[in-house]
Design a protein around this motif. Structure first.
Motif, PDB file in Angstrom:
ATOM      1  N   CYS A   1       0.853  -1.189   0.000  1.00  0.00           N
ATOM      2  CA  CYS A   1       0.000   0.000   0.000  1.00  0.00           C
ATOM      3  C   CYS A   1       0.887   1.237   0.000  1.00  0.00           C
ATOM      4  O   CYS A   1       1.869   1.291   0.747  1.00  0.00           O
ATOM      5  N   ARG A   2       0.536   2.223  -0.839  1.00  0.00           N
ATOM      6  CA  ARG A   2       1.285   3.476  -0.932  1.00  0.00           C
ATOM      7  C   ARG A   2       0.347   4.666  -0.763  1.00  0.00           C
ATOM      8  O   ARG A   2      -0.873   4.526  -0.747  1.00  0.00           O
ATOM      9  N   GLY A   3       0.945   5.845  -0.653  1.00  0.00           N
ATOM     10  CA  GLY A   3       0.190   7.085  -0.687  1.00  0.00           C
ATOM     11  C   GLY A   3      -0.389   7.537   0.634  1.00  0.00           C
ATOM     12  O   GLY A   3      -1.232   8.443   0.658  1.00  0.00           O
ATOM     13  N   LEU A   4       0.054   6.955   1.753  1.00  0.00           N
ATOM     14  CA  LEU A   4      -0.481   7.326   3.063  1.00  0.00           C
ATOM     15  C   LEU A   4       0.277   8.512   3.647  1.00  0.00           C
ATOM     16  O   LEU A   4       1.422   8.796   3.274  1.00  0.00           O
ATOM     17  N   ALA A   5      -0.378   9.182   4.585  1.00  0.00           N
ATOM     18  CA  ALA A   5       0.235  10.323   5.267  1.00  0.00           C
ATOM     19  C   ALA A   5       0.727   9.879   6.638  1.00  0.00           C
ATOM     20  O   ALA A   5      -0.038   9.778   7.584  1.00  0.00           O
ATOM     21  N   MET A   6       2.017   9.540   6.715  1.00  0.00           N
ATOM     22  CA  MET A   6       2.674   9.153   7.960  1.00  0.00           C
ATOM     23  C   MET A   6       1.940   8.022   8.673  1.00  0.00           C
ATOM     24  O   MET A   6       1.454   8.178   9.797  1.00  0.00           O
ATOM     25  N   PRO A   7       1.822   6.849   8.062  1.00  0.00           N
ATOM     26  CA  PRO A   7       1.091   5.737   8.693  1.00  0.00           C
ATOM     27  C   PRO A   7       1.804   5.216   9.932  1.00  0.00           C
ATOM     28  O   PRO A   7       3.029   5.248  10.029  1.00  0.00           O
ATOM     29  N   HIS A   8       1.027   4.734  10.900  1.00  0.00           N
ATOM     30  CA  HIS A   8       1.528   4.158  12.144  1.00  0.00           C
ATOM     31  C   HIS A   8       0.643   2.982  12.554  1.00  0.00           C
ATOM     32  O   HIS A   8      -0.449   2.789  12.035  1.00  0.00           O
TER      33      HIS A   8
ATOM     34  N   LEU B   1      -3.316   3.192  10.857  1.00  0.00           N
ATOM     35  CA  LEU B   1      -3.653   4.592  11.103  1.00  0.00           C
ATOM     36  C   LEU B   1      -2.954   5.459  10.058  1.00  0.00           C
ATOM     37  O   LEU B   1      -1.723   5.433   9.944  1.00  0.00           O
ATOM     38  N   SER B   2      -3.723   6.211   9.306  1.00  0.00           N
ATOM     39  CA  SER B   2      -3.159   7.243   8.448  1.00  0.00           C
ATOM     40  C   SER B   2      -3.044   8.491   9.307  1.00  0.00           C
ATOM     41  O   SER B   2      -3.959   9.319   9.377  1.00  0.00           O
ATOM     42  N   SER B   3      -1.933   8.597  10.000  1.00  0.00           N
ATOM     43  CA  SER B   3      -1.787   9.590  11.071  1.00  0.00           C
ATOM     44  C   SER B   3      -1.992  11.011  10.580  1.00  0.00           C
ATOM     45  O   SER B   3      -2.644  11.826  11.234  1.00  0.00           O
ATOM     46  N   GLY B   4      -1.416  11.336   9.426  1.00  0.00           N
ATOM     47  CA  GLY B   4      -1.449  12.704   8.933  1.00  0.00           C
ATOM     48  C   GLY B   4      -2.784  13.164   8.414  1.00  0.00           C
ATOM     49  O   GLY B   4      -2.999  14.363   8.215  1.00  0.00           O
ATOM     50  N   THR B   5      -3.719  12.219   8.196  1.00  0.00           N
ATOM     51  CA  THR B   5      -5.072  12.595   7.783  1.00  0.00           C
ATOM     52  C   THR B   5      -6.101  12.330   8.867  1.00  0.00           C
ATOM     53  O   THR B   5      -7.283  12.615   8.682  1.00  0.00           O
ATOM     54  N   GLY B   6      -5.668  11.732   9.986  1.00  0.00           N
ATOM     55  CA  GLY B   6      -6.588  11.459  11.084  1.00  0.00           C
ATOM     56  C   GLY B   6      -7.570  10.353  10.786  1.00  0.00           C
ATOM     57  O   GLY B   6      -8.699  10.366  11.294  1.00  0.00           O
ATOM     58  N   GLU B   7      -7.155   9.348  10.009  1.00  0.00           N
ATOM     59  CA  GLU B   7      -8.088   8.300   9.592  1.00  0.00           C
ATOM     60  C   GLU B   7      -7.654   6.921  10.082  1.00  0.00           C
ATOM     61  O   GLU B   7      -6.490   6.541   9.976  1.00  0.00           O
ATOM     62  N   LEU B   8      -8.621   6.175  10.599  1.00  0.00           N
ATOM     63  CA  LEU B   8      -8.470   4.759  10.909  1.00  0.00           C
ATOM     64  C   LEU B   8      -9.119   3.967   9.791  1.00  0.00           C
ATOM     65  O   LEU B   8     -10.259   4.254   9.401  1.00  0.00           O
ATOM     66  N   GLY B   9      -8.381   2.975   9.266  1.00  0.00           N
ATOM     67  CA  GLY B   9      -8.958   2.201   8.189  1.00  0.00           C
ATOM     68  C   GLY B   9      -8.251   0.880   8.003  1.00  0.00           C
ATOM     69  O   GLY B   9      -7.384   0.500   8.792  1.00  0.00           O
TER      70      GLY B   9
ATOM     71  N   PHE C   1      -5.855   1.599   0.857  1.00  0.00           N
ATOM     72  CA  PHE C   1      -6.281   2.017   2.185  1.00  0.00           C
ATOM     73  C   PHE C   1      -7.733   2.451   2.137  1.00  0.00           C
ATOM     74  O   PHE C   1      -8.101   3.346   1.367  1.00  0.00           O
ATOM     75  N   GLN C   2      -8.568   1.806   2.976  1.00  0.00           N
ATOM     76  CA  GLN C   2      -9.993   2.107   3.030  1.00  0.00           C
ATOM     77  C   GLN C   2     -10.333   2.738   4.381  1.00  0.00           C
ATOM     78  O   GLN C   2     -10.438   2.041   5.390  1.00  0.00           O
ATOM     79  N   PRO C   3     -10.481   4.079   4.444  1.00  0.00           N
ATOM     80  CA  PRO C   3     -10.771   4.743   5.725  1.00  0.00           C
ATOM     81  C   PRO C   3     -12.130   4.321   6.274  1.00  0.00           C
ATOM     82  O   PRO C   3     -13.091   4.122   5.510  1.00  0.00           O
ATOM     83  N   MET C   4     -12.195   4.177   7.612  1.00  0.00           N
ATOM     84  CA  MET C   4     -13.467   3.850   8.244  1.00  0.00           C
ATOM     85  C   MET C   4     -14.016   5.030   9.025  1.00  0.00           C
ATOM     86  O   MET C   4     -15.214   5.293   9.009  1.00  0.00           O
TER      87      MET C   4
END
Length: 355
Positions: free
Chosen positions: A216-223, A235-243, A250-253
């Motif tokens: 998976c690519r294109g995430l904002a600082m994943p953790h 966690l896509s930390s930089g966008t505030g998304e759990l998915g 990446f499928q945000p929830m």
């Protein structure tokens, strides 16, 4: 903050941050109903917090450790990564009646030993059999703790060309599957010291350790990658998304108003760590800052079956950034004993029990 001890990096003190936290009415009810407590780390404030509940109120018990990072609760104990060590605690509930007969503690974690790694920026930690495995951001890979060496390198991404003390991609998280490290997250697939900082908004990756390939690519600082109920959560930390990460990417929830870091599951619930952003040079100009003016530092509870928010523990003032969250199961009031507390650890002894 009290003075740091030279040998262990731990500071004396167990106080929670006064009244600098609050919580939703549902939060203590939820913990008590589930029969769990939480272990929460904050490297910014240098603490391991044990969050417990009597059903009506939340209790925070803190142990101070320099740069407390990854935490891992397992059936026999607990691991904690600090500035230059990985500490191991052993579960010893059989000592409660002898040493704490007039308390309500229902579980006990006793300091047992430490791996001295040096400052290799350990992030997530876990167990592979009896071997302690950690993510070293400084050395861009997974390392195993050793009694003979500072650490033993065991895996690095294919795009990292050399084993060296340079944070080239900011590898940070690891998910274990069937007792082995399976997925990792990094800020970017770069191979020069600090180069990942130029790609923090959309360079984040998830990798499969077994194949050493990016999935998976294109995430904002994943953790905080975690596998739960057969899904790979990130966690896509930089966008505030759990998915979740799947064949579609990446499928945000759900979106939450903070820099996300720290993720644990129990039943249908996800416990998600939110942080403010202090270090603007490294973490500034992220998409989450465009959405929210006032980022929060908190533990949020989300029902992953419904996608609904269920509760919150929010920190103020002293604690601004969290790193990890772990579930302590079957325990409503555990005690973690530190190194330097004269009243407990110095007078607490555990000997082999007669068979």
């Amino acid at each position: 903050m009290t003075e740091e001890t030279e040998a262990t990096g731990e500071t004396v003190g167990t106080d929670a941050p006064g009244e600098d936290y609050d919580y939703s009415e549902s939060f203590p009810l939820l913990l008590h109903r589930l029969g769990i407590s939480l272990a929460v780390t904050t490297y910014q404030a240098g603490r391991l917090y044990i969050v417990s509940s009597n059903g009506e109120e939340i209790k925070l018990a803190g142990r101070n450790y320099s740069r407390a990072m990854g935490c891992y609760v397992h059936p026999k104990g607990l691991l904690l990564a600090t500035r230059n060590q990985v500490l191991s605690f052993t579960r010893a509930p059989h000592l409660l009646q002898r040493f704490y007969p007039e308390t309500d503690y229902d579980d006990l974690y006793v300091s047992q030993f430490a791996y001295f790694t040096g400052d290799i920026a350990v992030h997530d930690v876990g167990l592979m059999g009896d071997t302690v495995v950690a993510v070293s951001s400084t050395f861009n890979g997974l390392v195993a703790m050793s009694t003979d060496y500072s650490f033993i390198p065991i895996w690095k991404p294919h795009f990292i060309s050399a084993l060296c003390s340079e944070d080239r991609c900011h590898l940070n998280g690891v998910a274990f599957v069937d007792g082995s490290p399976r997925y990792v997250t990094a800020i970017a697939s770069t191979d020069q010291e600090g180069a990942w900082r130029e790609h923090k908004t959309d360079g984040g990756i998830v990798m499969d350790v077994a194949t050493n390939q990016v999935i998976c690519r294109g995430l904002a600082m994943p953790h905080s990658p975690r596998v739960y109920e057969e899904d790979l959560w990130v966690l896509s930390s930089g966008t505030g998304e759990l998915g979740v990460v799947n064949s579609l990417g990446f499928q945000p929830m759900i979106y939450l108003p903070g820099f996300l870091r720290g993720l644990a599951f129990y039943g249908p619930y996800a416990f998600v760590g939110l942080s403010k952003i202090r270090e603007k040079k490294i973490f500034g100009d992220l998409p989450i800052e465009e959405k929210v003016n006032d980022l929060r530092c908190s533990v949020e509870v989300v029902n992953i079956h419904t996608g609904l928010w269920e509760g919150s523990l929010r920190f103020h003032k002293e604690v601004e950034e969290l790193y990890d969250i772990q579930i302590i199961p079957n325990s409503r009031q555990p005690l973690v004993v530190g190194y330097d507390q004269v009243e407990d650890f110095q007078m607490l002894f555990d000997l082999p029990r007669k068979r």
